[in-house]
Scaffold this active site. Sequence first.
Site, PDB file in Angstrom:
ATOM      1  N   THR A 194      55.633 -85.424 -81.628  1.00  0.00           N
ATOM      2  CA  THR A 194      54.689 -84.962 -80.612  1.00  0.00           C
ATOM      3  C   THR A 194      54.933 -85.665 -79.269  1.00  0.00           C
ATOM      4  OG1 THR A 194      53.031 -84.511 -82.274  1.00  0.00           O
ATOM      5  CG2 THR A 194      52.197 -85.056 -80.083  1.00  0.00           C
ATOM      6  N   ARG A 215      46.229 -74.848 -89.468  1.00  0.00           N
ATOM      7  CA  ARG A 215      45.841 -76.256 -89.329  1.00  0.00           C
ATOM      8  C   ARG A 215      45.819 -76.659 -87.850  1.00  0.00           C
ATOM      9  NH1 ARG A 215      48.454 -81.184 -87.225  1.00  0.00           N
ATOM     10  NH2 ARG A 215      47.502 -82.921 -88.293  1.00  0.00           N
ATOM     11  N   GLY A 234      45.469 -80.022 -85.393  1.00  0.00           N
ATOM     12  CA  GLY A 234      45.515 -81.486 -85.415  1.00  0.00           C
ATOM     13  C   GLY A 234      44.719 -82.083 -84.268  1.00  0.00           C
TER      14      GLY A 234
HETATM   15  N1  ASP Z   1      49.324 -85.968 -84.096  1.00  0.00           N
HETATM   16  C1  ASP Z   1      50.155 -84.849 -84.439  1.00  0.00           C
HETATM   17  C2  ASP Z   1      49.431 -83.969 -85.421  1.00  0.00           C
HETATM   18  O1  ASP Z   1      48.795 -84.475 -86.327  1.00  0.00           O
HETATM   19  C3  ASP Z   1      51.474 -85.235 -85.001  1.00  0.00           C
HETATM   20  C4  ASP Z   1      52.266 -86.251 -84.200  1.00  0.00           C
HETATM   21  O2  ASP Z   1      51.709 -86.953 -83.379  1.00  0.00           O
HETATM   22  O3  ASP Z   1      53.452 -86.329 -84.361  1.00  0.00           O
HETATM   23  O4  ASP Z   1      49.543 -82.781 -85.308  1.00  0.00           O
END
Ligand code: ASP
Length: 330
Positions: free
Chosen positions: A201, A229, A231
């Site tokens: 991310t 989903r 996040g």
């Molecule tokens: N925080 C992101 C998620 O859970 C993943 C990440 O930070 O790599 O979608």
Amino acid sequence: MVGWAIAVHGGAGVDPGLPVERQEEARRVLERCLRVGAAGLRAGLPAVDVVEMVVRELETDPVFNSGRGSALTRKGTVEMEASIMDGHGRRCGAVSGLTTVKNPVSLARLVMDRSPHSYLAFDGAEEFAREQGVEVVDNSYFITEENMSMLKRAKEANSIMYDYRVPAPGVDSASAGLEGAKVENGLLMNGLRISVYAPETVGCVVVDSNGWCAAATSTGGLMNKMSGRIGDSPLIGSGTYACGDCAVSCTGEGEAIIRSTLARDVAALVEYKGLSLQEAVDYAIKERLDEGMAGLIAVSRNGEVAYGFNTIGMFRGCATEDGFMEVSIW
Ligand code: ASP
């Protein structure tokens, strides 16, 4: 006038076995993005324009898990999400479930600037994108071969890839919160090595020379996630937050970040308790995440930059008006 500052991250999911070439590639991209942001700040752009511009760069580069190069759902498709917040006026915009929008962060910006809402998702967000005339591409544009093979492994291991849970060599899997997993040259789950490499991310936080702060975060989410989903990244207060005092962008285990409202907690510690930015970041990472694994970057209206993570590493970098620039992983 304060000295401007910019920080970027490319995720907290760092595999200790990440090949050196991949580490170098990630560092190069982060450095390029910092230069793009710094040039914008030198030209007098406001913080909110700079975070959007930098995150667009990161979305366009397939190295990180956002835009092209996004993690895949169980179905092998891409569902992207992003958010942006301008601390100057506390305005925000967010999007989820995007399948064709080339730069999700710019659609989040349009939600903020041109819609009566703060957050649009799935069909409605795609419809809004068409109305606004943003660039759209086929879903296949976002899918890379590397991610297809990671999805295959995740499916074989029957696991969502929590890359940031990869324990450091010598740390046993139970203390890393991974019952039943074995660590041998990386993480084995159900007998399969599930962590391959993990630039992840992306996010950017900026304070401009007026002392205005802004934050943006963009992601494809978790590899092998369920379709639908959502996040932390598009959730204002969890993955992204900006106010008059500071701006924060998070990365890591989304479900844990959501439970701890991580970004807003950092800002609240600065705002209500008068903690310094680094103290607030350290406290939030240590006291708020419970078992969760995450990291974050932050800037304050005084031009401070702070990082924090409880993972092995986090792809990150910062630059400040006095000419300082650094990019680090571990
Ligand atoms: N925080 C992101 C998620 O859970 C993943 C990440 O930070 O790599 O979608």
